[in-house]
Motif scaffolding. Structure first.
Motif, PDB file in Angstrom:
ATOM      1  N   LEU A  21       0.827  -1.202   0.000  1.00 15.46           N
ATOM      2  CA  LEU A  21       0.000   0.000   0.000  1.00 15.46           C
ATOM      3  C   LEU A  21       0.869   1.263   0.000  1.00 15.46           C
ATOM      4  CD1 LEU A  21      -2.826   1.170   0.007  1.00 15.46           C
ATOM      5  CD2 LEU A  21      -2.821   1.010   2.500  1.00 15.46           C
ATOM      6  N   ARG A  22       1.953   1.266   0.775  1.00 18.13           N
ATOM      7  CA  ARG A  22       2.870   2.415   0.778  1.00 18.13           C
ATOM      8  C   ARG A  22       3.436   2.656  -0.620  1.00 18.13           C
ATOM      9  NH1 ARG A  22       4.672   0.194   5.601  1.00 18.13           N
ATOM     10  NH2 ARG A  22       6.491  -0.667   4.561  1.00 18.13           N
ATOM     11  N   HIS A  23       3.795   1.575  -1.313  1.00 19.20           N
ATOM     12  CA  HIS A  23       4.341   1.713  -2.670  1.00 19.20           C
ATOM     13  C   HIS A  23       3.280   2.239  -3.635  1.00 19.20           C
ATOM     14  CE1 HIS A  23       7.840  -1.322  -1.927  1.00 19.20           C
ATOM     15  NE2 HIS A  23       7.940  -0.231  -1.226  1.00 19.20           N
ATOM     16  N   ARG A  24       2.057   1.747  -3.503  1.00 14.93           N
ATOM     17  CA  ARG A  24       0.976   2.216  -4.378  1.00 14.93           C
ATOM     18  C   ARG A  24       0.678   3.688  -4.132  1.00 14.93           C
ATOM     19  NH1 ARG A  24      -4.049  -1.368  -4.546  1.00 14.93           N
ATOM     20  NH2 ARG A  24      -4.397  -0.089  -6.366  1.00 14.93           N
ATOM     21  N   ILE A  25       0.718   4.091  -2.863  1.00 19.42           N
ATOM     22  CA  ILE A  25       0.487   5.502  -2.531  1.00 19.42           C
ATOM     23  C   ILE A  25       1.594   6.363  -3.127  1.00 19.42           C
ATOM     24  CG2 ILE A  25       0.477   7.175  -0.632  1.00 19.42           C
ATOM     25  CD1 ILE A  25      -1.053   5.010   1.008  1.00 19.42           C
ATOM     26  N   ALA A  26       2.833   5.919  -3.027  1.00 20.80           N
ATOM     27  CA  ALA A  26       3.950   6.671  -3.609  1.00 20.80           C
ATOM     28  C   ALA A  26       3.794   6.787  -5.129  1.00 20.80           C
ATOM     29  CB  ALA A  26       5.277   6.007  -3.255  1.00 20.80           C
ATOM     30  N   ASP A  27       3.392   5.697  -5.777  1.00 28.03           N
ATOM     31  CA  ASP A  27       3.165   5.735  -7.224  1.00 28.03           C
ATOM     32  C   ASP A  27       2.039   6.699  -7.575  1.00 28.03           C
ATOM     33  OD1 ASP A  27       5.150   3.843  -7.556  1.00 28.03           O
ATOM     34  OD2 ASP A  27       3.755   2.158  -7.812  1.00 28.03           O
ATOM     35  N   LEU A  28       0.977   6.682  -6.787  1.00 30.58           N
ATOM     36  CA  LEU A  28      -0.156   7.572  -7.034  1.00 30.58           C
ATOM     37  C   LEU A  28       0.255   9.030  -6.851  1.00 30.58           C
ATOM     38  CD1 LEU A  28      -3.122   7.761  -7.769  1.00 30.58           C
ATOM     39  CD2 LEU A  28      -3.669   7.486  -5.359  1.00 30.58           C
ATOM     40  N   ARG A  29       1.057   9.304  -5.827  1.00 28.96           N
ATOM     41  CA  ARG A  29       1.547  10.676  -5.624  1.00 28.96           C
ATOM     42  C   ARG A  29       2.349  11.148  -6.824  1.00 28.96           C
ATOM     43  NH1 ARG A  29       3.463  10.269   0.601  1.00 28.96           N
ATOM     44  NH2 ARG A  29       1.450  10.730   1.535  1.00 28.96           N
ATOM     45  N   GLU A  30       3.181  10.263  -7.370  1.00 30.20           N
ATOM     46  CA  GLU A  30       3.950  10.624  -8.565  1.00 30.20           C
ATOM     47  C   GLU A  30       3.024  10.986  -9.719  1.00 30.20           C
ATOM     48  OE1 GLU A  30       7.102   8.081  -9.937  1.00 30.20           O
ATOM     49  OE2 GLU A  30       7.729   7.658  -7.892  1.00 30.20           O
ATOM     50  N   LYS A  31       1.992  10.175  -9.923  1.00 33.34           N
ATOM     51  CA  LYS A  31       1.035  10.456 -11.000  1.00 33.34           C
ATOM     52  C   LYS A  31       0.325  11.785 -10.765  1.00 33.34           C
ATOM     53  CE  LYS A  31       0.126   5.615 -12.081  1.00 33.34           C
ATOM     54  NZ  LYS A  31      -0.883   4.528 -12.011  1.00 33.34           N
ATOM     55  N   ILE A  32      -0.075  12.035  -9.526  1.00 34.88           N
ATOM     56  CA  ILE A  32      -0.755  13.290  -9.193  1.00 34.88           C
ATOM     57  C   ILE A  32       0.170  14.473  -9.457  1.00 34.88           C
ATOM     58  CG2 ILE A  32      -1.647  14.676  -7.268  1.00 34.88           C
ATOM     59  CD1 ILE A  32      -2.790  12.013  -6.137  1.00 34.88           C
ATOM     60  N   ASN A  33       1.441  14.317  -9.110  1.00 32.15           N
ATOM     61  CA  ASN A  33       2.402  15.415  -9.299  1.00 32.15           C
ATOM     62  C   ASN A  33       2.662  15.737 -10.769  1.00 32.15           C
ATOM     63  OD1 ASN A  33       2.693  15.884  -6.574  1.00 32.15           O
ATOM     64  ND2 ASN A  33       4.442  14.526  -6.366  1.00 32.15           N
ATOM     65  N   THR A  34       2.310  14.822 -11.677  1.00 35.13           N
ATOM     66  CA  THR A  34       2.516  15.102 -13.104  1.00 35.13           C
ATOM     67  C   THR A  34       1.310  15.796 -13.736  1.00 35.13           C
ATOM     68  OG1 THR A  34       1.668  12.954 -13.854  1.00 35.13           O
ATOM     69  CG2 THR A  34       4.033  13.088 -13.344  1.00 35.13           C
ATOM     70  N   ILE A  35       0.208  15.887 -13.021  1.00 40.53           N
ATOM     71  CA  ILE A  35      -0.987  16.533 -13.584  1.00 40.53           C
ATOM     72  C   ILE A  35      -0.730  18.027 -13.755  1.00 40.53           C
ATOM     73  CG2 ILE A  35      -3.380  17.197 -13.118  1.00 40.53           C
ATOM     74  CD1 ILE A  35      -3.757  14.461 -11.795  1.00 40.53           C
ATOM     75  N   ARG A  36      -0.969  18.482 -14.974  1.00 45.09           N
ATOM     76  CA  ARG A  36      -0.872  19.901 -15.303  1.00 45.09           C
ATOM     77  C   ARG A  36      -2.000  20.228 -16.268  1.00 45.09           C
ATOM     78  NH1 ARG A  36       2.074  19.618 -11.689  1.00 45.09           N
ATOM     79  NH2 ARG A  36       4.153  20.432 -11.400  1.00 45.09           N
ATOM     80  N   ALA A  37      -2.570  21.410 -16.113  1.00 47.15           N
ATOM     81  CA  ALA A  37      -3.618  21.867 -17.027  1.00 47.15           C
ATOM     82  C   ALA A  37      -3.235  23.252 -17.525  1.00 47.15           C
ATOM     83  CB  ALA A  37      -4.967  21.905 -16.322  1.00 47.15           C
ATOM     84  N   ARG A  38      -3.368  23.441 -18.826  1.00 49.35           N
ATOM     85  CA  ARG A  38      -3.059  24.725 -19.471  1.00 49.35           C
ATOM     86  C   ARG A  38      -4.211  25.085 -20.396  1.00 49.35           C
ATOM     87  NH1 ARG A  38       0.975  21.230 -20.064  1.00 49.35           N
ATOM     88  NH2 ARG A  38       2.751  21.491 -18.678  1.00 49.35           N
ATOM     89  N   ARG A  39      -5.162  25.844 -19.893  1.00 49.50           N
ATOM     90  CA  ARG A  39      -6.326  26.263 -20.684  1.00 49.50           C
ATOM     91  C   ARG A  39      -6.171  27.751 -21.003  1.00 49.50           C
ATOM     92  NH1 ARG A  39      -8.076  22.294 -22.864  1.00 49.50           N
ATOM     93  NH2 ARG A  39      -9.991  23.401 -23.291  1.00 49.50           N
ATOM     94  N   PRO A  40      -6.272  28.125 -22.260  1.00 49.25           N
ATOM     95  CA  PRO A  40      -6.079  29.534 -22.622  1.00 49.25           C
ATOM     96  C   PRO A  40      -7.245  30.408 -22.179  1.00 49.25           C
ATOM     97  CG  PRO A  40      -6.743  28.258 -24.534  1.00 49.25           C
ATOM     98  CD  PRO A  40      -6.539  27.277 -23.413  1.00 49.25           C
ATOM     99  N   SER A  41      -6.958  31.690 -22.070  1.00 48.11           N
ATOM    100  CA  SER A  41      -8.001  32.672 -21.761  1.00 48.11           C
ATOM    101  C   SER A  41      -8.919  32.802 -22.974  1.00 48.11           C
ATOM    102  CB  SER A  41      -7.349  34.016 -21.428  1.00 48.11           C
ATOM    103  OG  SER A  41      -6.681  34.536 -22.565  1.00 48.11           O
ATOM    104  N   PRO A  42     -10.059  33.489 -22.814  1.00 46.24           N
ATOM    105  CA  PRO A  42     -10.991  33.643 -23.943  1.00 46.24           C
ATOM    106  C   PRO A  42     -10.334  34.197 -25.213  1.00 46.24           C
ATOM    107  CG  PRO A  42     -12.062  34.319 -21.930  1.00 46.24           C
ATOM    108  CD  PRO A  42     -10.617  34.050 -21.578  1.00 46.24           C
TER     109      PRO A  42
END
Length: 111
Positions: A18-39
């Motif tokens: 479970l600790r390893h899965r949590i660490a893997d999930l944190r890595e995935k979360i840390n890669t999330i980025r969103a770039r949406r332009p203004s109008p």
């Protein structure tokens, strides 16, 4: 031979996994980025999974093209859209991640 009871060893192994899965999930979360332009497309923020602004791109001439309130509105609209997109990405990740059954259910309801 080990002095650890098999049930205790199984629990320790499950906790390690479970600790390893949590660490893997944190890595995935840390890669999330969103770039949406203004109008207008003049501002493009980058927002992470926690909704933090990590970067902001302004097209050349943007500060001359817009007044203060217009520029604020452009940037804030893009940040809101980017934050919503990052939140969607986070929810998709959390909803598609396979989670282990709670111990009570795995043991047929016995605690």
């Amino acid at each position: 031979m080990s002095d650890i009871h098999p049930d205790v060893q199984a629990a320790l192994d499950a906790a390690r996994d479970l600790r390893h899965r949590i660490a893997d999930l944190r890595e995935k979360i840390n890669t999330i980025r969103a770039r949406r332009p203004s109008p207008s497309g003049a501002a493009v923020p980058e927002v992470d999974a926690m909704g933090r602004l990590t970067d902001l791109y302004l097209a050349p001439g943007t500060t001359e093209r817009f007044g203060n309130n217009e520029l604020i509105a452009e940037i804030m609209a893009a940040i809101r859209d980017s934050t919503a997109d990052a939140g969607r990405q986070y929810q998709v990740l959390m909803n598609t991640e396979p989670w282990p059954e709670p111990a009570a259910q795995a043991n047929g309801g016995a605690a």
